[in-house]
Design an enzyme around this catalytic site. Structure first.
Site, PDB file in Angstrom:
ATOM      1  N   ASN A   1       0.805  -1.228   0.000  1.00 16.67           N
ATOM      2  CA  ASN A   1       0.000   0.000   0.000  1.00 16.67           C
ATOM      3  C   ASN A   1       0.837   1.277   0.000  1.00 16.67           C
ATOM      4  OD1 ASN A   1      -2.602   1.592   0.641  1.00 16.67           O
ATOM      5  ND2 ASN A   1      -1.220   2.133   2.314  1.00 16.67           N
TER       6      ASN A   1
ATOM      7  N   TYR B   1       4.027  10.434 -11.081  1.00 22.31           N
ATOM      8  CA  TYR B   1       3.193   9.583 -10.216  1.00 22.31           C
ATOM      9  C   TYR B   1       2.383   8.602 -11.080  1.00 22.31           C
ATOM     10  CZ  TYR B   1      -0.528   8.273  -6.938  1.00 22.31           C
ATOM     11  OH  TYR B   1      -1.422   7.570  -6.158  1.00 22.31           O
TER      12      TYR B   1
END
Ligand SMILES: NC(=O)C1=CN([C@@H]2O[C@H](COP(=O)(O)OP(=O)(O)OC[C@H]3O[C@@H](n4cnc5c(N)ncnc54)[C@H](O)[C@@H]3O)[C@@H](O)[C@H]2O)C=CC1
Ligand SMILES: CC(=O)C(C)=O
Length: 258
Positions: free
Chosen positions: A88, A154
């Site tokens: 995560n 990103y």
């Protein structure tokens, strides 16, 4: 669940990771939390203990191969197995392409991509020893299906996560290890606070405006809570998803349709 299984969640002192950990605890898993932020991690552990959750914690950097291995060792020492491993931990970066520096690119890829690879390696190695399959679950994003301005680096990391999810699913299928990913949209965590602040600055608008602009595109009419993501990850971590592998699934309230 017959025997209590163990779920490890990286970057879980807050935000989506913490939401997932709380949900998996409710589902009956032992929980192993990890974060770089030691103080916040310990605060979260105390909160979990107050809720009678069986929890262990490891302060470590998901971007480091040795830390990922040590995280798995910690889980095995404490609970005896790793059945679900959730990559995560992730970081963001907001900038137009012309401003991205080599250092920024390097550190972003180290956490979001290298970290996911090291997590897959460490988890799969342990799951193979257990000879009982397992579930590796990665944090992707709508940004892994659709690239956005100001978030180019990103987005590239999340496209890479989607790619590694597909390859790992194929490589580990023979070991009965499934590999899938969740793709949230706009979740109101500290990550989006930072994205909003940076984007609003670039757009020369008030703080909060960038978040509002992104939120306008959500079909279901509201931004996400970590629980919205965790509800889906609960399914990915359960035996109900045994026949799914290699998928990066949108859980975004209706932003990206494909
Ligand atoms: N917030 C959002 O709207 C979305 C987030 N995601 C992804 O979900 C994941 C979680 O995001 P959020 O909860 O929003 O982030 P957040 O920034 O609110 O929380 C992330 C946690 O991970 C920890 N962390 C960061 N780098 C780490 C490292 N190298 N090793 C260990 N821990 C580390 C941080 O200390 C923090 O506690 C990330 O991978 C992110 O890219 C995906 C789509 C949307
Ligand atoms: C943080 C993130 O993944 C987006 C697209 O907002």
């Amino acid at each position: 669940m017959n025997q209590q299984k163990t779920a490890v969640i990286t970057g879980s002192a807050q935000g989506i990771g913490k939401g997932i950990a709380l949900r998996l605890a409710k589902d009956g898993f032992n929980i192993v939390l990890n974060d770089l932020n030691e103080d916040l991690l310990h605060e979260t552990v105390r909160e979990f203990e107050t809720k009678q959750i069986k929890v262990a914690a490891f302060v470590g950097d998901a971007a480091k191969q040795n830390d990922q291995r040590a995280l798995v060792e910690k889980a095995v020492d404490r609970f005896g197995s790793v059945d679900v491993f959730i990559n995560n931990a992730g970081v963001e970066q907001v900038a137009p392409i012309e401003e991205i520096t080599p250092d920024q690119l390097e550190s972003l890829f180290q956490v979001n991509v290298f970290g996911v690879v090291y997590g897959i390696q460490a988890a799969a190695e342990q799951m193979k020893k257990q000879e009982n399959g397992g579930k590796i679950i990665n944090a992707c994003s709508i940004a892994g299906h659709q690239a956005y301005t100001m978030l180019s680096a990103y987005c590239a990391t999340k496209f890479a996560v989607r790619s590694f999810t597909q390859s790992a699913a194929q490589e580990y299928a023979k070991d009965k290890i499934t590999v899938n990913a969740y793709c949230p949209g706009i979740v109101g965590t500290s990550m989006w606070e930072r994205i909003d602040e940076a984007m609003s600055r670039y757009m020369n608008v008030e703080k909060g405006e960038a978040f509002k602009k992104f939120a306008e595109g959500i079909a279901l009419g509201r931004t996400q809570e970590p629980e919205d993501v965790a509800n889906f990850v609960s399914y990915l971590a359960s035996t109900d998803s045994d026949y799914m592998t290699g998928q990066s699934i949108m859980i975004d309230g209706g932003i990206v349709f494909n």
